[in-house]
Design a protein around this motif. Structure first.
Motif, short mmCIF file in Angstrom:
data_model
loop_
_atom_site.label_atom_id
_atom_site.label_comp_id
_atom_site.label_asym_id
_atom_site.label_seq_id
_atom_site.Cartn_x
_atom_site.Cartn_y
_atom_site.Cartn_z
N SER A 276 5.25 5.60 -14.62
CA SER A 276 4.81 6.48 -16.02
C SER A 276 3.12 5.84 -16.36
O SER A 276 2.50 6.70 -16.98
CB SER A 276 5.71 6.27 -17.10
N SER A 277 3.05 4.81 -16.16
CA SER A 277 1.87 3.96 -16.42
C SER A 277 0.67 4.35 -15.12
O SER A 277 -0.47 3.85 -15.60
CB SER A 277 1.60 2.54 -16.75
N GLY A 278 0.93 4.81 -14.25
CA GLY A 278 -0.01 5.05 -13.10
C GLY A 278 -0.13 4.08 -12.02
O GLY A 278 -0.97 4.34 -11.19
N SER A 279 0.86 3.14 -12.13
CA SER A 279 1.00 2.12 -10.82
C SER A 279 1.64 2.78 -9.70
O SER A 279 2.44 3.55 -9.98
CB SER A 279 1.83 0.76 -11.41
N THR A 280 1.16 2.48 -8.55
CA THR A 280 1.40 3.14 -7.18
C THR A 280 2.07 2.23 -6.38
O THR A 280 1.62 1.04 -6.35
CB THR A 280 0.23 3.89 -6.75
N ASN A 281 2.83 2.90 -5.52
CA ASN A 281 3.44 2.13 -4.42
C ASN A 281 3.34 3.10 -3.27
O ASN A 281 3.75 4.11 -3.22
CB ASN A 281 4.92 1.48 -4.79
N TYR A 282 3.36 2.43 -1.96
CA TYR A 282 3.33 3.34 -0.89
C TYR A 282 4.32 2.69 0.41
O TYR A 282 4.18 1.50 0.44
CB TYR A 282 1.96 3.66 -0.18
N ALA A 283 5.00 3.50 1.32
CA ALA A 283 5.36 3.12 2.28
C ALA A 283 4.23 2.48 3.13
O ALA A 283 3.30 3.14 3.33
CB ALA A 283 6.40 4.04 2.98
N ASP A 284 4.48 1.53 4.12
CA ASP A 284 3.83 0.97 5.09
C ASP A 284 3.17 2.22 5.97
O ASP A 284 1.97 2.11 6.39
CB ASP A 284 4.46 -0.16 5.74
N SER A 285 4.08 3.04 6.48
CA SER A 285 3.41 4.07 7.26
C SER A 285 2.68 4.95 6.69
O SER A 285 1.82 5.59 7.52
CB SER A 285 4.66 5.18 7.67
N VAL A 286 2.38 5.07 5.52
CA VAL A 286 1.38 5.95 4.66
C VAL A 286 0.31 5.13 4.14
O VAL A 286 -0.82 5.83 3.54
CB VAL A 286 2.05 7.10 4.00
N LYS A 287 0.38 4.03 3.82
CA LYS A 287 -0.59 3.16 3.15
C LYS A 287 -2.03 3.25 3.68
O LYS A 287 -2.26 3.15 4.99
CB LYS A 287 -0.20 1.83 3.12
N GLY A 288 -2.90 3.53 2.90
CA GLY A 288 -4.29 3.70 3.38
C GLY A 288 -4.54 5.10 3.67
O GLY A 288 -5.85 5.80 3.78
#
Length: 113
Positions: free
Chosen positions: A53-65
């Motif tokens: 809700s505050s805008g922090s993000t996380n990504y799976a390693d397969s799509v990171k970058g």
């Protein structure tokens, strides 16, 4: 509860880009963490990106970058910018709360080689 409609999928060549949108309805959208999920044929559904809700993000390693999740609370919309697409990104993409609740129909992304 939040109701979601995904759009923006399509057919793209490897190395190309797509931008997915998820239009939400519901009075509490801004306080929900949101995620993009995908399910490829014969594989389990997986979380590929999450935004709090505050805008922090996380990504799976397969799509990171390569993928970027964002949200516009005034428009009640969450986005997934997908760059440098690979054939293995082919899947039905879903948006949902994180953790997920009820699933919609998603939007098909097909990446050709």
């Amino acid at each position: 509860q939040v109701q979601l409609v995904e759009s923006g999928g399509g057919l793209v060549q490897a190395g190309g880009s797509l931008r997915l949108s998820c239009a939400a309805s519901g009075s509490t959208f801004s306080i929900n963490a949101m995620g993009w999920y995908r399910q490829a044929p014969g594989k389990q559904r997986e979380l590929v990106a999450r935004i709090s809700s505050s805008g922090s993000t996380n990504y799976a390693d397969s799509v990171k970058g390569r993928f970027t999740i964002s949200r516009d609370n005034r428009k009640s919309t969450v986005y997934l910018q997908m760059n440098s697409l690979k054939p293995e990104d082919t899947a039905v993409y879903y948006c949902n709360t994180a953790p997920p609740r009820w699933w919609g129909q998603g939007t098909q992304v097909t990446v050709s080689s």
